[in-house]
Design a protein around this motif. Structure first.
Motif, PDB file in Angstrom:
ATOM      1  N   PHE A 117       0.715  -1.434  -0.015  1.00 37.09           N
ATOM      2  CA  PHE A 117       0.520  -0.102  -0.126  1.00 37.09           C
ATOM      3  C   PHE A 117       0.938   1.238  -0.087  1.00 37.09           C
ATOM      4  CE2 PHE A 117      -1.979   3.734   2.036  1.00 37.09           C
ATOM      5  CZ  PHE A 117      -3.685   3.836   1.824  1.00 37.09           C
ATOM      6  N   VAL A 118       1.533   1.529   1.003  1.00 37.51           N
ATOM      7  CA  VAL A 118       2.651   2.169   1.371  1.00 37.51           C
ATOM      8  C   VAL A 118       3.554   2.560  -0.066  1.00 37.51           C
ATOM      9  CG1 VAL A 118       4.513   3.584   2.456  1.00 37.51           C
ATOM     10  CG2 VAL A 118       2.711   2.334   3.501  1.00 37.51           C
ATOM     11  N   ARG A 119       4.448   1.642  -0.647  1.00 42.70           N
ATOM     12  CA  ARG A 119       5.009   1.682  -1.717  1.00 42.70           C
ATOM     13  C   ARG A 119       4.371   2.169  -3.448  1.00 42.70           C
ATOM     14  NH1 ARG A 119       6.126  -4.072  -4.254  1.00 42.70           N
ATOM     15  NH2 ARG A 119       4.588  -5.136  -4.460  1.00 42.70           N
ATOM     16  N   ASN A 120       2.965   2.070  -3.065  1.00 38.72           N
ATOM     17  CA  ASN A 120       2.725   2.782  -4.156  1.00 38.72           C
ATOM     18  C   ASN A 120       1.541   3.944  -3.507  1.00 38.72           C
ATOM     19  OD1 ASN A 120       2.259   0.718  -6.311  1.00 38.72           O
ATOM     20  ND2 ASN A 120       1.305  -0.296  -4.787  1.00 38.72           N
ATOM     21  N   GLU A 121       1.318   4.837  -2.474  1.00 36.03           N
ATOM     22  CA  GLU A 121       0.913   6.050  -1.853  1.00 36.03           C
ATOM     23  C   GLU A 121       2.589   6.994  -1.649  1.00 36.03           C
ATOM     24  OE1 GLU A 121      -2.644   6.795  -2.009  1.00 36.03           O
ATOM     25  OE2 GLU A 121      -3.062   4.548  -2.681  1.00 36.03           O
ATOM     26  N   VAL A 122       2.940   6.481  -0.916  1.00 35.33           N
ATOM     27  CA  VAL A 122       4.314   7.263  -0.473  1.00 35.33           C
ATOM     28  C   VAL A 122       5.015   7.510  -1.722  1.00 35.33           C
ATOM     29  CG1 VAL A 122       5.564   8.308   1.133  1.00 35.33           C
ATOM     30  CG2 VAL A 122       3.051   6.794   1.642  1.00 35.33           C
ATOM     31  N   ASN A 123       5.635   8.946  -1.725  1.00 39.37           N
ATOM     32  CA  ASN A 123       6.938   8.621  -2.599  1.00 39.37           C
ATOM     33  C   ASN A 123       7.761  10.169  -2.414  1.00 39.37           C
ATOM     34  OD1 ASN A 123       5.540  11.358  -4.165  1.00 39.37           O
ATOM     35  ND2 ASN A 123       4.298   9.657  -5.074  1.00 39.37           N
ATOM     36  N   SER A 124       7.762  10.634  -1.694  1.00 36.04           N
ATOM     37  CA  SER A 124       8.923  11.270  -1.056  1.00 36.04           C
ATOM     38  C   SER A 124       9.020  11.953   0.422  1.00 36.04           C
ATOM     39  CB  SER A 124       7.782  12.383  -1.063  1.00 36.04           C
ATOM     40  OG  SER A 124       8.835  13.922  -0.264  1.00 36.04           O
ATOM     41  N   TYR A 125       9.727  11.441   0.490  1.00 33.04           N
ATOM     42  CA  TYR A 125      10.439  12.562   2.569  1.00 33.04           C
ATOM     43  C   TYR A 125       9.294  13.161   2.665  1.00 33.04           C
ATOM     44  CZ  TYR A 125      12.140  16.898   1.752  1.00 33.04           C
ATOM     45  OH  TYR A 125      13.225  17.893   1.589  1.00 33.04           O
ATOM     46  N   LYS A 126       8.717  13.861   2.171  1.00 37.04           N
ATOM     47  CA  LYS A 126       7.884  14.968   2.983  1.00 37.04           C
ATOM     48  C   LYS A 126       6.336  14.517   3.318  1.00 37.04           C
ATOM     49  CE  LYS A 126       9.502  18.915  -0.015  1.00 37.04           C
ATOM     50  NZ  LYS A 126       8.497  20.007  -0.816  1.00 37.04           N
ATOM     51  N   GLN A 127       6.283  13.628   2.672  1.00 33.47           N
ATOM     52  CA  GLN A 127       4.764  12.675   3.238  1.00 33.47           C
ATOM     53  C   GLN A 127       5.545  11.423   4.846  1.00 33.47           C
ATOM     54  OE1 GLN A 127       4.496  11.231  -0.890  1.00 33.47           O
ATOM     55  NE2 GLN A 127       2.284  10.986   0.055  1.00 33.47           N
ATOM     56  N   LEU A 128       6.260  11.625   4.932  1.00 37.55           N
ATOM     57  CA  LEU A 128       6.916  10.312   6.094  1.00 37.55           C
ATOM     58  C   LEU A 128       7.467  11.732   7.443  1.00 37.55           C
ATOM     59  CD1 LEU A 128       9.623   8.412   4.166  1.00 37.55           C
ATOM     60  CD2 LEU A 128       7.393   8.475   5.291  1.00 37.55           C
ATOM     61  N   PRO A 129       6.729  11.342   8.527  1.00 43.28           N
ATOM     62  CA  PRO A 129       6.522   9.745   8.640  1.00 43.28           C
ATOM     63  C   PRO A 129       4.921   9.670   9.061  1.00 43.28           C
ATOM     64  CG  PRO A 129       7.001  11.033  10.701  1.00 43.28           C
ATOM     65  CD  PRO A 129       7.639  11.774   9.998  1.00 43.28           C
ATOM     66  N   ILE A 130       4.217   8.330   9.239  1.00 39.39           N
ATOM     67  CA  ILE A 130       2.969   7.956   8.614  1.00 39.39           C
ATOM     68  C   ILE A 130       3.258   6.956   9.375  1.00 39.39           C
ATOM     69  CG2 ILE A 130       3.005   7.066   6.983  1.00 39.39           C
ATOM     70  CD1 ILE A 130       0.217   8.601   6.082  1.00 39.39           C
ATOM     71  N   ASN A 131       2.309   6.564   9.688  1.00 40.81           N
ATOM     72  CA  ASN A 131       1.874   5.030  10.921  1.00 40.81           C
ATOM     73  C   ASN A 131       0.778   4.812  10.819  1.00 40.81           C
ATOM     74  OD1 ASN A 131       1.959   2.940  13.213  1.00 40.81           O
ATOM     75  ND2 ASN A 131       2.118   4.301  14.471  1.00 40.81           N
ATOM     76  N   PHE A 132       0.007   4.046  10.081  1.00 46.47           N
ATOM     77  CA  PHE A 132      -0.953   3.532  10.279  1.00 46.47           C
ATOM     78  C   PHE A 132      -1.847   2.629  10.808  1.00 46.47           C
ATOM     79  CE2 PHE A 132       0.802   4.912   5.518  1.00 46.47           C
ATOM     80  CZ  PHE A 132      -0.605   5.455   5.763  1.00 46.47           C
ATOM     81  N   LYS A 416      13.960  -4.396   6.132  1.00 47.76           N
ATOM     82  CA  LYS A 416      13.440  -5.471   5.819  1.00 47.76           C
ATOM     83  C   LYS A 416      12.446  -5.808   5.013  1.00 47.76           C
ATOM     84  CE  LYS A 416      12.527 -10.304   7.836  1.00 47.76           C
ATOM     85  NZ  LYS A 416      12.185 -10.743   8.354  1.00 47.76           N
ATOM     86  N   TYR A 417      11.601  -5.161   4.713  1.00 49.43           N
ATOM     87  CA  TYR A 417      10.768  -5.600   3.861  1.00 49.43           C
ATOM     88  C   TYR A 417      10.392  -4.221   2.492  1.00 49.43           C
ATOM     89  CZ  TYR A 417       8.381  -8.323   7.780  1.00 49.43           C
ATOM     90  OH  TYR A 417       8.410  -9.212   8.192  1.00 49.43           O
ATOM     91  N   SER A 418      11.018  -2.777   3.284  1.00 51.12           N
ATOM     92  CA  SER A 418      10.463  -2.346   2.026  1.00 51.12           C
ATOM     93  C   SER A 418      11.775  -2.565   0.909  1.00 51.12           C
ATOM     94  CB  SER A 418      11.118  -1.089   3.074  1.00 51.12           C
ATOM     95  OG  SER A 418      12.477  -0.995   3.261  1.00 51.12           O
ATOM     96  N   LYS A 419      13.206  -3.106   1.590  1.00 45.82           N
ATOM     97  CA  LYS A 419      13.517  -2.952   0.762  1.00 45.82           C
ATOM     98  C   LYS A 419      13.913  -4.321  -0.218  1.00 45.82           C
ATOM     99  CE  LYS A 419      18.719  -1.809   2.124  1.00 45.82           C
ATOM    100  NZ  LYS A 419      20.416  -1.985   2.475  1.00 45.82           N
ATOM    101  N   ALA A 420      13.054  -5.175   0.019  1.00 46.99           N
ATOM    102  CA  ALA A 420      12.138  -6.785  -0.598  1.00 46.99           C
ATOM    103  C   ALA A 420      11.089  -6.444  -1.192  1.00 46.99           C
ATOM    104  CB  ALA A 420      11.843  -7.430   0.822  1.00 46.99           C
ATOM    105  N   MET A 421      10.537  -5.315  -1.217  1.00 48.89           N
ATOM    106  CA  MET A 421       9.371  -5.041  -1.746  1.00 48.89           C
ATOM    107  C   MET A 421       9.264  -3.634  -2.169  1.00 48.89           C
ATOM    108  SD  MET A 421       6.562  -6.452   0.498  1.00 48.89           S
ATOM    109  CE  MET A 421       4.453  -6.236  -0.690  1.00 48.89           C
ATOM    110  N   ASN A 422      10.648  -3.003  -3.007  1.00 46.51           N
ATOM    111  CA  ASN A 422      11.113  -1.596  -2.950  1.00 46.51           C
ATOM    112  C   ASN A 422      10.165  -1.065  -3.097  1.00 46.51           C
ATOM    113  OD1 ASN A 422      12.244  -0.505  -5.131  1.00 46.51           O
ATOM    114  ND2 ASN A 422      11.076  -0.029  -6.729  1.00 46.51           N
ATOM    115  N   ALA A 423      10.054  -0.318  -1.263  1.00 46.99           N
ATOM    116  CA  ALA A 423       9.027   0.305  -0.846  1.00 46.99           C
ATOM    117  C   ALA A 423      10.104   1.598  -0.911  1.00 46.99           C
ATOM    118  CB  ALA A 423       8.441   0.359   0.219  1.00 46.99           C
TER     119      ALA A 423
END
Length: 568
Positions: A117-132, A416-423
């Motif tokens: 979800f996040v790799r398709n919705e968040v693309n800039s450091y300006k949108q971080l941090p975010i917690n769902f 761990k997950y962001s690298k594996a899924m290219n987030a």
């Protein structure tokens, strides 16, 4: 709520398959009903408690800045293939197929889904941090589901996932979640400890568990009696018990020890204390077999051993044939002298002198063994279980043990997950960067059971006030026959309800004794008994479920009295 308009079905008998008190009481009170192995229907009474816990969780998560969402329970297999976690969960994954033979899993957790979800919705450091976060049904195909909702296959969990540009931001949110969890469990009204923990199949670096203290808890919690240190047994650091290695005072000697295959039997046969012995366990290694060595009276910590770089994961003990091929003997005679392989010793073992070990020959042991002179090791590691009485790792006091029920676990996942899924996001320099992640889980259904395990007596449940299904129970004696009892009960019910107090009025046609035992079982915090004898003196009877002490209260002041009791 009147009992005649509510689904209230209690049982006197304890179910034969209910092993722990929470399972017994949840069945007897009618909170849950079993549908199949590890599958339970939540009846209205149980759902009221469950929803109160959910509401507390929502309030504290929202206050901590997390955003609620809802992800599908069914997840495409392809997501799990991206992270390579299918083998980690193994048989716990419930595999399903749709009509087109596409493969799915019923989600046991949602790291892959939220990362997608996040790799398709968040693309800039300006949108971080975010917690769902979400409160969602999970499914783990337990080999042996047991203890009711404590270890069921289907359960409700609150899981949250945070995303960050750097580790410092992750740590900041991690601490916010730690505080939020502390607030949640405190508001529910439970005695708990936050402990250091192993990350397990979820992965990442730092993690902590939240355990509700209860005698029936599956986990051993080691804590300092006078300090603040606390850790799950699998994570608790075991300090070395010998400050330095004493000089050798004995010569090595080979002793015939016929049929002595355990530390207990060897120590008894040689008439020595077990602290003079060591035990050597052989496991599969990355490059070669590994010998793990702990003192005779200590136990190997398998989680710590599994995390060693030289040990193959998952941890696997060598079988009898492999042991004989490597050591030339059976398991009961393995020793360190002459062992050809990688040797890892525990901190305490590294400083032992004149110790006893197997001779790598059946029915023989060595006495007077000393390091460097007679045997050697390759590395020193903390590989044993900590024990009661050990020095606390933080240097304050000694360790004691309590039993705990894990209700929450927070992780610093890293990438761990962001690298594996290219987030990835674009950082301040405009370069692509994998996001740092945190993960924060809390067992909602398990929290209900944990609350009961910690709060009950021989009569039934004693609900903490903030999660009780009702605050007040009105118990009228002879409601169907006595006009003034019925009128007094109805007036009190209407008055309390109009004040927003959750009340249950027992208007069933049942015997007084049955009614009283029913509500002792149900554990409603405040109980008002209305009978003709007390009304003769313009009074009613009040009981608090905690101590069950009876107090006579004026009928004219009972409303104000209850309001004060509820606030207390």
């Amino acid at each position: 709520m009147r009992t005649t308009a509510f689904h209230l079905v209690t049982r006197k008998e304890t179910p034969q398959d209910a092993e722990i008190i929470s399972h017994q009481l949840m069945i007897r009170t009618g909170m849950i009903r079993k549908l199949g192995a590890g599958l339970y229907t939540w009846a209205p009474l149980g759902l009221k408690v469950l929803q109160k816990i959910e509401n507390i969780i929502r309030e504290e998560m929202n206050a901590a800045g997390a955003l609620e969402m809802l992800m599908p329970a069914v997840q495409p297999k392809e997501l799990w293939q991206e992270t390579g976690r299918i083998e980690d969960f193994g048989g716990q994954l419930l595999a399903i197929h749709d009509r087109a033979e596409r493969d799915y899993f019923f989600g046991p957790t949602h790291e892959e889904v939220i990362t997608d979800f996040v790799r398709n919705e968040v693309n800039s450091y300006k949108q971080l941090p975010i917690n769902f976060y979400q409160i969602q049904t999970k499914f783990r195909d337990e080999i042996r589901p047991r203890f009711g909702v404590m270890r069921s296959r289907e359960f409700i969990m609150k899981d949250a996932y945070s995303f960050h540009l750097n580790h410092e931001s992750l740590v900041e949110t991690y601490e916010k979640m730690k505080l939020a969890y502390t607030n949640i469990i405190s508001r529910i009204g439970l005695d708990f400890r936050c402990v250091l923990a192993d990350s397990g199949a979820i992965g990442g670096s730092g993690s902590q568990e939240f355990h509700v203290i209860a005698d029936s808890g599956e986990d051993a919690i080691m804590y300092s009696e006078t300090g603040e240190y606390a850790a799950n047994l699998e994570k608790c650091e075991a300090v070395g018990l010998l400050d330095s290695r004493a000089a050798a005072t004995a010569e090595i000697e080979k002793i015939h020890t016929p049929e002595q295959k355990t530390i207990d039997s060897v120590a008894a046969f040689l008439q020595v204390d077990k602290t003079q012995t060591i035990k050597t366990l052989l496991v599969a290694g990355v490059d070669e077999p590994v010998a793990l060595v702990v003192r005779g009276d200590h136990s190997l910590n398998e989680v710590k051993a599994n995390n060693l770089a030289s040990v193959a994961s998952p941890l696997r003990m060598l079988d009898d044939d492999e042991i004989k091929a490597v050591a030339g003997c059976d398991a009961g005679s393995i020793g360190v002298k002459g062992f050809k392989g990688h040797v890892v010793v525990d901190r305490t073992v590294a400083n032992m002198s004149d110790f006893i070990c197997g001779a790598n020959e059946n029915d023989y042991h060595f006495t007077g063994v000393n390091w460097d002179r007679d045997a050697s090791f390759d590395e020193i590691q903390d590989i044993r279980d900590a024990q009661v009485g050990d020095p606390s790792p933080d240097g304050v006091g000694t360790l004691n043990v309590a039993r705990g029920i894990e209700v929450g676990h927070i992780f610093q996942l890293g990438n761990k997950y962001s690298k594996a899924m290219n987030a990835v996001v674009l950082n301040e320099q405009g370069k692509s960067q994998a996001m740092e992640m945190g993960c924060y889980g809390m067992g909602v259904t398990r929290m209900v059971a944990a609350a009961i395990e910690q709060n009950h007596d021989d009569k039934g449940i004693i609900w903490p006030a903030n999660i009780a299904p009702f605050a007040v129970a009105i118990l009228p004696m002879n409601y169907q026959k006595s006009e003034r009892v019925r009128r007094t009960a109805d007036e009190l019910y209407e008055s309390l309800t109009s004040q927003g107090i959750e009340v249950i009025l027992d208007d069933r046609k049942v015997r007084p004794g049955f009614m009283m035992s029913d509500f002792e079982l149900l554990g409603i915090p405040h109980q008002v008994i209305i009978g003709d004898r007390a009304l003769d003196e313009n009074e009613v009877e009040y009981r608090n479920r905690t101590d069950m002490e009876s107090i006579r209260v004026s009928r004219d002041t009972i409303n104000d009295f209850l309001a004060e009791q509820i606030k207390a």
